[in-house]
Design an enzyme around this catalytic site. Structure first.
Site, PDB file in Angstrom:
ATOM      1  N   ALA A 217       3.964  18.169  62.585  1.00 35.95           N
ATOM      2  CA  ALA A 217       5.178  18.745  63.519  1.00 35.95           C
ATOM      3  C   ALA A 217       4.845  19.131  64.837  1.00 35.95           C
ATOM      4  O   ALA A 217       5.029  19.115  66.089  1.00 35.95           O
ATOM      5  CB  ALA A 217       6.148  18.773  62.916  1.00 35.95           C
ATOM      6  N   ASP A 218       4.878  20.829  64.320  1.00 34.55           N
ATOM      7  CA  ASP A 218       3.913  21.927  64.911  1.00 34.55           C
ATOM      8  C   ASP A 218       2.827  21.924  65.786  1.00 34.55           C
ATOM      9  O   ASP A 218       2.762  21.773  66.456  1.00 34.55           O
ATOM     10  CB  ASP A 218       3.704  23.223  64.009  1.00 34.55           C
ATOM     11  N   VAL A 219       2.011  21.353  65.821  1.00 34.77           N
ATOM     12  CA  VAL A 219       0.635  20.404  66.119  1.00 34.77           C
ATOM     13  C   VAL A 219       0.125  20.046  67.076  1.00 34.77           C
ATOM     14  O   VAL A 219       0.155  19.916  68.563  1.00 34.77           O
ATOM     15  CB  VAL A 219      -0.821  20.041  65.155  1.00 34.77           C
TER      16      VAL A 219
ATOM     17  N   LEU B  54      10.447  20.197  68.946  1.00 33.52           N
ATOM     18  CA  LEU B  54      10.082  19.362  67.535  1.00 33.52           C
ATOM     19  C   LEU B  54      10.308  18.731  67.331  1.00 33.52           C
ATOM     20  O   LEU B  54       9.401  17.413  67.290  1.00 33.52           O
ATOM     21  CB  LEU B  54      10.157  20.667  66.906  1.00 33.52           C
TER      22      LEU B  54
ATOM     23  N   GLY C 151       2.472  21.304  70.117  1.00 23.42           N
ATOM     24  CA  GLY C 151       1.487  22.088  70.258  1.00 23.42           C
ATOM     25  C   GLY C 151       0.731  21.723  71.792  1.00 23.42           C
ATOM     26  O   GLY C 151       0.486  21.742  73.124  1.00 23.42           O
TER      27      GLY C 151
END
Length: 403
Positions: free
Chosen positions: A175-177, A207, A180
């Site tokens: 989710a973070d990647v 997110l 980004g």
């Protein structure tokens, strides 16, 4: 060769993973990324070890994964002097990235409206767990919780009724990647739009929005059918066989995407009749009879070891792969050929192992121009270069713990 974004200045007030991943993509493309960190402690992930570097910095591998190509500037923008430094840097920056809680930077006079007033061309990208609006806007967002709330864990893990069944998070903070990556895409779109309008833009990236958007075919399976998707373990809800299969010594992945590939698989297995079996003739009926198909595949594949099957399947044009651990990944001949493991020198000459950018541009290739920085490594350099400060002025700031 110049990078595609060599003319772009990025002021990065983000930390941990989603924001730094976005700014790392921009740095790989040539942008001058100034990473603003807290004096003394820096980005939280510098301390998320072990493992950590043995060069005396104590920087964790986690930090290294998301911060190549940047310069580190320490500034305490809870102080008026620190706020003024950030404002002055924002004045001639193209992009500002931040992932603070909603409204936090506005308390310091560093919100979008504050900085847009002094730099109308600024692209200001805010990455939060839940966006700037809505009932969850004030909540903190963490990848694990987003994977759970956003539905990913419900479709990840072994099928009900099987050993080890239950929801699982993905082994990488996806989710973070993905947030980004979406942030970097949004910034690039805003930069292109600025050529037409002459104006900057505000990017509100959440997110949870990203996680729901990247449910992809799983989301549409639900929206089209009204049926709640289930976990399929290492199988696929819509395709068969597209799964982990056993062999005589270890499992492999077989990823048959159409009926022609299934016929080739049957030929390799010495079971051509399976391709014309009414239960398996098309993908639609294979999905319906997947348990019977699984039993046939297991019986046939257990006759030979994985390496033998992989050669035969590759020769026949059937997509298949070994299940590599990370050491095997970096020893893979294709990974070595593509140069995905690189080494960069830090100040002092220490070599740091890194993963290369996967972006391949014929003109201005993406690459790590700098190793992940030591905390505050470029503070003096940036204050002199961008703000024209003297050594004496910087010394006063440092004495007062502003930088």
């Amino acid at each position: 060769m110049a990078g595609a974004l060599d003319h772009i200045r990025v002021l990065d007030l983000s930390r941990v993973l989603a924001g730094p991943w976005a700014s790392q993509v921009l740095a790989d493309l040539g942008a001058d990324v100034v990473k603003v960190e807290r004096p003394g402690t820096g980005d939280d992930t510098r301390h998320w070890g072990p493992p950590t570097l043995s060069d005396g910095s104590g920087d964790a591998a986690y930090f290294l994964s998301a911060n190549r190509g940047k310069r580190s500037l320490t500034v305490d923008y809870a102080t008026p002097e620190g706020q003024q430094i950030v404002r002055r840097l924002a004045r001639d920056s193209d992009v500002l990235l931040e992932n603070h809680k909603v409204g936090d930077l506005a308390h310091y006079g560093l919100g979008y409206s504050d900085l847009q007033a002094i730099n109308p061309a600024l692209i200001y990208c805010s990455i939060t767990g839940f966006g700037q609006t809505g009932p969850y806007a004030q909540r903190a967002g963490y990848d694990f919780a987003i994977q759970a709330l956003g539905g990913l864990m419900s479709v990840t893990g072994e099928r009900d009724g099987r050993p080890g069944a239950g929801p699982q998070k993905v082994g990488v903070a996806v989710a973070d990647v993905m947030a980004g990556l979406y942030a970097a895409i949004a910034v690039l779109g805003a930069l292109v739009q600025r050529h037409t309008t002459g104006r900057g833009a505000y990017v509100d990236l959440a997110l949870l929005d990203v996680q729901v958007a990247t449910l992809a075919n799983v989301a549409l399976n639900y929206l089209v059918s009204g049926e709640v998707p289930a976990r399929w373990g290492n199988a696929h809800a819509n395709i068969a066989p597209y799964q982990v299969v056993p062999t005589a010594d270890r499992p492999i992945v077989v990823a048959v995407g159409n009926d022609g590939q299934f016929a080739k698989l049957c030929d390799v297995l010495g079971a051509a009749a399976l391709a014309s079996d009414e239960r398996f003739r098309t993908n639609a009926v294979r999905v319906q009879h997947r348990d019977a198909l699984d039993a046939e595949l297991e019986r046939l594949l257990r006759a030979r070891p994985a390496a033998s099957w992989l050669v035969a399947l590759e020769t026949a044009g059937v997509p298949a792969a070994p299940i590599n651990d990370v050491a095997q990944v970096f020893d893979d001949p294709q990974v070595r050929h593509r140069g995905l493991r690189i080494d960069a020198a830090r100040t002092g000459g220490e070599r740091v192992p890194l993963v290369a950018s996967p972006l391949r541009l014929s003109d201005g290739p993406a690459r790590a121009r700098l190793a992940p920085p030591r905390l505050g490594e470029h503070t003096d350099e940036i204050l002199r270069e961008r703000l024209g400060m003297t050594a004496a002025e910087i010394a006063v700031l440092r004495k007062n713990n502003v930088v």
